[in-house]
Write a protein that holds these residues in place. Structure first.
Motif, short mmCIF file in Angstrom:
data_model
loop_
_atom_site.label_atom_id
_atom_site.label_comp_id
_atom_site.label_asym_id
_atom_site.label_seq_id
_atom_site.Cartn_x
_atom_site.Cartn_y
_atom_site.Cartn_z
N GLY A 101 34.31 22.32 33.74
CA GLY A 101 33.82 22.88 32.48
C GLY A 101 34.24 24.33 32.30
N THR A 102 34.18 24.78 31.06
CA THR A 102 34.52 26.15 30.75
C THR A 102 33.82 26.58 29.46
OG1 THR A 102 36.35 27.71 30.34
CG2 THR A 102 36.58 25.51 29.42
N THR A 103 33.58 27.87 29.33
CA THR A 103 33.18 28.43 28.04
C THR A 103 34.44 28.65 27.22
OG1 THR A 103 33.38 30.74 28.68
CG2 THR A 103 31.30 29.63 29.23
N LEU A 104 34.28 28.92 25.93
CA LEU A 104 35.44 29.22 25.10
C LEU A 104 35.00 29.92 23.81
CD1 LEU A 104 38.51 28.96 24.62
CD2 LEU A 104 38.05 26.76 23.50
N THR A 105 35.57 31.09 23.58
CA THR A 105 35.37 31.81 22.32
C THR A 105 36.75 32.10 21.74
OG1 THR A 105 33.32 32.82 23.11
CG2 THR A 105 34.40 33.85 21.22
N VAL A 106 36.96 31.68 20.48
CA VAL A 106 38.25 31.85 19.81
C VAL A 106 38.01 32.55 18.47
CG1 VAL A 106 40.32 30.70 18.94
CG2 VAL A 106 39.03 29.66 20.82
N ALA A 107 38.80 33.58 18.20
CA ALA A 107 38.67 34.31 16.93
C ALA A 107 40.04 34.44 16.28
CB ALA A 107 38.07 35.68 17.17
N GLN A 108 40.11 34.09 15.00
CA GLN A 108 41.33 34.28 14.22
C GLN A 108 41.06 35.26 13.10
OE1 GLN A 108 42.75 31.06 11.69
NE2 GLN A 108 44.89 31.62 12.07
N PHE A 109 41.92 36.28 12.97
CA PHE A 109 41.76 37.25 11.89
C PHE A 109 42.64 36.84 10.72
CE2 PHE A 109 42.84 41.22 9.66
CZ PHE A 109 41.56 41.61 9.32
N ARG A 110 42.02 36.65 9.55
CA ARG A 110 42.75 36.31 8.33
C ARG A 110 42.17 37.13 7.18
NH1 ARG A 110 42.19 31.70 6.16
NH2 ARG A 110 44.31 31.50 5.34
N GLN A 111 43.09 37.77 6.42
CA GLN A 111 42.70 38.63 5.30
C GLN A 111 41.80 39.75 5.80
OE1 GLN A 111 41.28 35.70 2.47
NE2 GLN A 111 43.35 35.30 1.74
N ASP A 112 40.51 39.71 5.51
CA ASP A 112 39.65 40.82 5.93
C ASP A 112 38.52 40.35 6.83
OD1 ASP A 112 38.14 39.39 4.13
OD2 ASP A 112 37.36 41.14 3.08
N ARG A 113 38.71 39.24 7.53
CA ARG A 113 37.58 38.75 8.32
C ARG A 113 38.02 37.97 9.55
NH1 ARG A 113 34.39 36.30 3.76
NH2 ARG A 113 35.41 38.09 2.76
N ILE A 116 35.59 32.39 13.65
CA ILE A 116 35.29 32.27 15.07
C ILE A 116 34.76 30.88 15.41
CG2 ILE A 116 33.87 33.20 16.96
CD1 ILE A 116 33.68 35.74 14.92
N GLY A 117 35.24 30.33 16.53
CA GLY A 117 34.67 29.14 17.14
C GLY A 117 34.15 29.51 18.52
N HIS A 118 33.01 28.93 18.91
CA HIS A 118 32.35 29.46 20.11
C HIS A 118 31.51 28.39 20.81
CE1 HIS A 118 29.88 32.11 22.62
NE2 HIS A 118 28.80 31.60 22.04
N VAL A 119 31.68 28.31 22.15
CA VAL A 119 30.84 27.48 23.00
C VAL A 119 30.64 28.22 24.32
CG1 VAL A 119 30.67 25.33 24.32
CG2 VAL A 119 31.62 25.28 22.02
N SER A 174 32.20 14.66 23.63
CA SER A 174 32.21 15.34 22.34
C SER A 174 31.47 16.67 22.49
CB SER A 174 31.53 14.49 21.26
OG SER A 174 30.18 14.23 21.60
N ILE A 175 31.73 17.60 21.58
CA ILE A 175 31.17 18.93 21.72
C ILE A 175 30.71 19.45 20.37
CG2 ILE A 175 33.41 20.08 21.43
CD1 ILE A 175 30.59 21.22 23.79
N LYS A 176 29.59 20.17 20.37
CA LYS A 176 29.12 20.87 19.18
C LYS A 176 29.64 22.30 19.24
CE LYS A 176 24.94 22.38 16.74
NZ LYS A 176 23.45 22.44 16.79
N VAL A 177 30.31 22.74 18.19
CA VAL A 177 30.93 24.06 18.14
C VAL A 177 30.19 24.94 17.15
CG1 VAL A 177 33.07 25.33 17.74
CG2 VAL A 177 33.16 22.98 18.62
N ASP A 178 29.82 26.13 17.57
CA ASP A 178 29.28 27.12 16.64
C ASP A 178 30.45 27.82 15.96
OD1 ASP A 178 26.77 26.47 17.48
OD2 ASP A 178 26.35 28.37 18.49
N THR A 179 30.37 27.97 14.64
CA THR A 179 31.41 28.70 13.91
C THR A 179 30.77 29.86 13.16
OG1 THR A 179 31.22 27.20 12.01
CG2 THR A 179 32.92 26.69 13.66
N TYR A 180 31.51 30.95 13.07
CA TYR A 180 31.03 32.16 12.43
C TYR A 180 32.14 32.75 11.57
CZ TYR A 180 27.93 32.01 16.56
OH TYR A 180 27.06 31.63 17.55
N GLU A 181 31.72 33.54 10.59
CA GLU A 181 32.66 34.31 9.79
C GLU A 181 32.10 35.72 9.67
OE1 GLU A 181 33.75 34.14 5.18
OE2 GLU A 181 34.54 32.40 6.27
N ASP A 182 32.92 36.71 9.99
CA ASP A 182 32.45 38.09 10.02
C ASP A 182 33.44 38.98 9.29
OD1 ASP A 182 30.32 39.87 11.41
OD2 ASP A 182 32.20 40.92 11.76
N ILE A 183 32.97 39.69 8.27
CA ILE A 183 33.84 40.58 7.51
C ILE A 183 34.12 41.83 8.32
CG2 ILE A 183 34.02 42.00 5.44
CD1 ILE A 183 32.28 39.95 4.00
#
Length: 245
Positions: A101-113, A116-119, A174-183
């Protein structure tokens, strides 16, 4: 890494270090300049082959991005599903009873924000001039206990609850992923990190360091040096992203 998008000039740097107390480094990180995407994964030490789990996570992210053009938005549901399935299948081949197992946090910057996907308990914090905000929520027993408290209530939370995960990549099919959007505002700075960072430093201290350090590479190196100076109890991984005006 240095790129420009709209009114932003983005500088980023990532690094990982074994620390002083671990027999191997079970963290992995990934930086994609064309896709402006950043990821940190922390393999679970209580399971076999943590380095395999985190390394496979970042490997699959790289494969996923190969199917996208630069600037395309990432579908975190699809990405994390692919990552989780590969880690799950690999884990069953390594240990049918325990898996990996592993944790995983991924962030993509697009336009001004940031998108994020996170587990797990790797995290992303954004620092402004006067304050900072943690965008991700830890999937730990400690955080679950805190979430159940009513206003004004207090409870004893054992220290190890802060590092006991309630969700991770690779243990279930299967996995539940938290998603976020941050300006993001020009001038802000972000840090993606494994929990080896927060085992030796408070965010207020990192806030002071990130404001005082103009180079993301120098900041990450200073974080790693500080963690090891304070005993290096865990692997340490950090990606600093500076959004210049």
């Amino acid at each position: 890494m240095s790129t420009s998008v709209s009114s932003f000039s983005i500088r980023a740097f990532g690094q990982t270090d074994q620390g002083l107390m671990r027999s191997e480094n079970e963290d992995s990180y990934f930086v994609s300049e064309p896709h402006q995407l950043f990821a940190v994964a922390d393999g679970l030490g209580g399971l076999p082959e943590g380095s395999v789990a985190s390394g496979l996570a970042t490997e699959v992210i790289n494969e996923y991005l190969a199917g996208l053009a630069p600037g395309d938005a990432v579908d975190f549901g699809s990405m994390f599903e692919r990552v989780n399935l590969r880690v799950f299948e690999k884990g069953r081949s390594i240990s049918a009873d325990m898996g990996i197992g592993t944790t995983l946090t991924v962030a993509q910057f697009r336009q001004d924000r940031f998108h994020i996907g996170h587990v797990g308990d790797t995290g992303l914090v954004v620092f402004g001039k006067d304050s900072w905000r943690q965008v991700t929520r830890d999937h730990t027993m400690a955080q679950d206990m805190l979430d159940r408290l009513r206003p004004g209530e207090h409870a004893y939370i054992p220290e190890y609850f802060s590092h006991t995960l309630t969700r991770c990549i690779g243990q279930l099919a299967s996995i539940k992923v938290d998603t976020y959007e941050d300006i993001i505002v020009p001038g802000e700075r972000a840090l993606l990190f494994s929990d080896g960072v927060t085992k030796t430093m408070e965010m207020d201290e990192i806030h002071e360091k990130i404001l005082a350090t103009d180079s993301p590479k120098d900041l990450v190196n200073e974080i790693i040096e500080t963690a090891n100076y304070r005993g290096g109890p865990d692997n340490v991984t950090a990606i600093a992203v500076y959004f210049d005006e």
